[in-house]
Enzyme design. Structure first.
Site, PDB file in Angstrom:
ATOM      1  CG  ASP A  39      -2.231   0.708   1.010  1.00  0.00           C
ATOM      2  OD1 ASP A  39      -2.310   1.528   0.074  1.00  0.00           O
ATOM      3  OD2 ASP A  39      -3.174   0.470   1.783  1.00  0.00           O
ATOM      4  CG  ASP A  85      -9.448   2.582  -0.056  1.00  0.00           C
ATOM      5  OD1 ASP A  85      -8.950   1.506  -0.433  1.00  0.00           O
ATOM      6  OD2 ASP A  85      -8.896   3.331   0.774  1.00  0.00           O
TER       7      ASP A  85
HETATM    8  C1  GLA Z   1      -5.720   1.935   2.261  1.00  0.00           C
HETATM    9  C2  GLA Z   1      -6.136   0.751   1.413  1.00  0.00           C
HETATM   10  C3  GLA Z   1      -7.195  -0.027   2.148  1.00  0.00           C
HETATM   11  C4  GLA Z   1      -6.636  -0.496   3.485  1.00  0.00           C
HETATM   12  C5  GLA Z   1      -6.141   0.691   4.293  1.00  0.00           C
HETATM   13  C6  GLA Z   1      -5.405   0.243   5.530  1.00  0.00           C
HETATM   14  O1  GLA Z   1      -6.751   2.858   2.391  1.00  0.00           O
HETATM   15  O2  GLA Z   1      -6.586   1.164   0.167  1.00  0.00           O
HETATM   16  O3  GLA Z   1      -7.613  -1.136   1.385  1.00  0.00           O
HETATM   17  O4  GLA Z   1      -5.588  -1.390   3.241  1.00  0.00           O
HETATM   18  O5  GLA Z   1      -5.256   1.513   3.536  1.00  0.00           O
HETATM   19  O6  GLA Z   1      -4.947   1.286   6.296  1.00  0.00           O
END
Ligand code: GLA
Length: 730
Positions: free
Chosen positions: A473, A543
């Site tokens: 990420d 997301d």
């Molecule tokens: C980002 C990712 C999510 C999750 C969060 C965790 O927003 O896109 O899928 O993994 O971080 O903090």
């Protein structure tokens, strides 16, 4: 870069040289590449410049081209250089359009005029060397044609053979020139967190449109991809389209420009904003690859070519990347409240539905109670996992799934041991603010110590644990992109060195742990491009997991990228995003158009939810090869319609899958007849519903001709309704 077996063309005199699909007309210095249904031709003009000559429908092999002639001066304001369709041009003389290369020499000279020197050709490849008219700056242009799709890969290597460093202030991978035309229309995507992949179109007119990221990394605001079609031929599957995608995950730019003689050119590479790469004497700079293609089958045909190219040429393990397993991710269920027992309980429920991979997300490491602390400290949190990760991993394996884990390696919280120890490891300008995003700063991966530290802990994590999958990420972009520890004149190299080190870590990890798969995520779809896709098996699309919003997001995404990498989770309803209520079946059908995952809080699910999920996951396994590898047809786009329909035809033609969504019924109208595409007219296909129903009177099997020309009627009424069907060739 150069491979042995290349044939040196410079200095030879003759007619046509054939090497595979590459032809060089040596006397006229004309180069031609053929692949798929595409021909690409360029040549050396009467001023030793490299000039574009043709890019479009494949021409007869016998076609011979005369040497190209430089553009003619329009007026004293627009000299020949600025109106010639260059393949790659240095900033010098009277060049006013976007340059491919702009250099400052230590003596203050900023004029660069590149001339053809020599070339080498091999099967499907051409390499052309150019040099400044006075100074020892060389540029080698590399061309690689994909024989199947006609997608051409281009990059440039700049070599500083002078005795002093030079500053590259702008360096593109390539310029693409379109045939002269006035009715061009540009397609691109814009977006933001939770709203990525929004498709836009605008006419290409006089002046310049720049698609870009100045954020250090790819970004969601634009994506490094474009398509240009002709306004008069506005069909998904008909009409000419030129398209391109840049393989770079740093700040980037693609400039689409119509010049004073209405020629259209597209120049792409690292963003010139705040750029200044110090290239030492004797060093070479290789640009990212810029991939370009042509289709006569509309934007649908163009995206199908790109999908195929990505699967066959870009993704890890290409041309046979692994089919995506069905995964469960616990993020939306538990956020930071992860514990060994809690994850085990979720794993049991996930396994019962047919999930194949269990992924623990954020919160397992350091003092990560929330997003204020812990990033940088990549040890297992002892309160949450007193016996380490092993008991959970063993449990997951015992349930017949493999195990995946979330990391965010380039980031650091101020509240972390790593930051307390190495406050100098972050991007910063001395004495200036360090602007946080989500309470975190960006580690300067361009530094060797940061690169080594990152590679080491990731390698250790994968060595010590049986991990099959890493979700990498990246939850903010750059601020104050300084590198105080580097020599002043090299500090701006951070834009390139950071990304090269990022790629290097991914590459090293893949070499050391060949079975481990990686997902590229950046708070959603902020890091998706053909650069990172060489190292990552899948990407996180957004997301935003609202299954209705996802129809739009996925529609935009698949213009550029294959559904094979498009991760789509089924999450809870009402959705956190819009408080919209959607049936579980609808949520599954939306996600099944990509790579299926489940991200819901299974603790709250009822028996009937598990029964639905089990059925849908089983159905997905029967169609996923088609969805992930097949040819995608957008029958009705969600934008501007109350319905959306996609169809995917398997590569071997044996199966087709149709997904139909009704956003809202109005005035008692029936669902429009769905006319399929891409089937064999004479073959017979049996129809089977995955969910929903076809209208009464729909045959159980019919010819491809019937499904394509007569079509099928779907029974959908109400709000947020969905159906899906499989057609199997008999
Ligand atoms: C980002 C990712 C999510 C999750 C969060 C965790 O927003 O896109 O899928 O993994 O971080 O903090």
């Amino acid at each position: 870069m150069m491979k042995s077996g290349l044939r040196v063309v410079a200095g030879l005199v003759g007619a046509l040289v054939f090497v595979g699909a590459v032809r060089a007309q040596e006397a006229a210095k004309v180069f031609r590449l053929d692949g798929g249904d595409v021909t690409y031709v360029f040549g050396v003009n009467d001023h030793k410049e490299l000039q574009a000559m043709y890019w479009g429908h494949r021409l007869p092999a016998s076609q011979v081209f005369a040497q190209p002639v430089r553009g003619r001066e329009v007026a004293s304001f627009d000299g020949p250089v600025t109106v010639t369709p260059h393949e790659f041009i240095g900033w010098g003389g009277v060049l006013y359009v976007e340059p491919d290369l702009k250099v400052t020499f230590p003596d203050g000279n900023r004029d660069l005029v590149l001339e053809y020197v020599s070339s080498e050709v091999a099967a499907n490849e051409i390499h052309v060397r150019m040099k400044d008219i006075e100074r020892a700056v060389f540029v080698t242009l590399n061309y690689r044609m994909d024989a199947a799709t006609g997608v051409l890969a281009r990059d440039a290597v700049v070599e500083n053979a002078t005795k002093t460093p030079i500053k590259l202030e702008q360096v593109a991978a390539a310029t693409w020139n379109l045939p002269r035309g006035e009715d061009y229309r540009l397609h691109y995507v814009t977006g933001r967190w939770a709203g990525e992949w929004s498709l836009k179109e605008q006419p290409v007119q006089g002046g310049k449109t720049v698609l870009e990221s100045r954020r250090g990394t790819t970004g969601a605001q634009n994506n490094p991809w474009f398509m240009i079609d002709r306004a008069g031929e506005n069909d998904q599957d008909a009409g000419e389209v030129w398209f391109g995608a840049l393989g770079w995950s740093g700040s980037w730019q693609i400039a689409v420009e119509q010049n004073v003689v209405k020629d259209v050119r597209v120049t792409g590479g690292p963003n010139a904003f705040d750029f200044g790469y110090q290239l030492k004497a004797g060093e070479k700079f290789e640009t990212p690859w810029f991939y370009g293609g042509y289709s006569e089958h509309g934007v649908g045909g163009a995206s199908r070519l790109l999908h195929r190219f990505e699967v066959d040429n870009i993704l890890p393990n290409h041309p046979t990347p692994k089919i995506r397993p069905v995964l469960y991710n616990s993020w939306e269920a538990t956020t930071f409240d992860v514990t060994a027992e809690g994850q085990m309980a979720l794993a049991e429920k996930a396994a019962s539905m047919g999930v194949e991979r269990f992924v623990i997300d954020d919160g397992w490491f350091g003092q990560r109670k929330n997003d204020h602390a812990g990033l940088g400290d990549w040890y297992v949190n002892k309160q949450k996992f007193p016996n380490g990760l092993k008991p959970l991993i063993d449990k997951v394996h015992g349930l017949g799934m493999d195990f995946g884990i979330w990391v965010e390696p380039e980031m650091i919280n101020l509240d972390s041991d790593l930051y307390r120890k190495h406050p100098d490891w972050v991007l910063n300008f001395t004495g200036r603010p360090r602007t946080e995003g989500r309470n975190q700063l960006v580690l300067n991966l361009a530094r060797k110590d940061v690169h080594d530290y990152t590679l080491e802990w990731l390698d250790k994590l994968l060595t010590e644990n049986k991990i099959a999958f890493v979700k990498w990420d990246y939850n903010r972009q750059w601020a104050e992109p300084g590198w105080p520890a580097a020599a002043v004149e090299e500090q701006k190299n951070v834009y390139v060195d950071f990304i090269r080190n990022y790629y290097d870590i991914l590459e090293q990890l893949r070499k050391r742990h060949p079975e481990v798969e990686i997902e590229s995520c950046s708070g959603g779809g902020g890091r998706v491009d053909l650069g990172v896709m060489r190292y990552t098996d899948e990407v996180w699309t957004s997301d935003n997991t609202d299954a209705y919003d996802r129809l739009f997001i996925q529609d935009g995404f698949t213009y550029a990228y294959t559904p094979a990498v498009m991760m789509a989770w089924v999450t809870d309803s009402p959705t956190w995003v819009n408080k919209r209520t959607l049936s579980l079946e609808y949520r599954f059908l939306s996600s099944m158009q990509g790579s299926l995952g489940v991200g819901a809080n299974l603790k709250d699910w009822k028996d009937e939810d598990f029964a639905t999920a089990k059925k849908m996951i089983a159905s997905y396994k029967e169609i996923r090869e088609t969805v992930q590898r097949g040819a995608l047809y957008r029958l009705i786009s969600p934008t501007g319609h109350e319905q959306s329909v996609t169809e995917t035809v398997a590569r071997d033609g044996k199966q087709a899958v149709v997904f139909a969504f009704l956003h809202s019924s109005t005035e008692n109208y029936p669902f429009p007849t769905v006319r399929l595409r891409g089937l064999d007219e004479n073959a017979v296909y049996a129809l089977k519903p995955i969910a929903g129903k076809a209208a009464a009177g729909t045959p159980a099997s019919a010819t491809g001709g019937y499904w394509m020309h007569h079509g099928m009627d779907v029974m959908l009424k109400g709000d947020f309704q969905a159906a899906a069907f499989v057609l199997t060739r008999e």
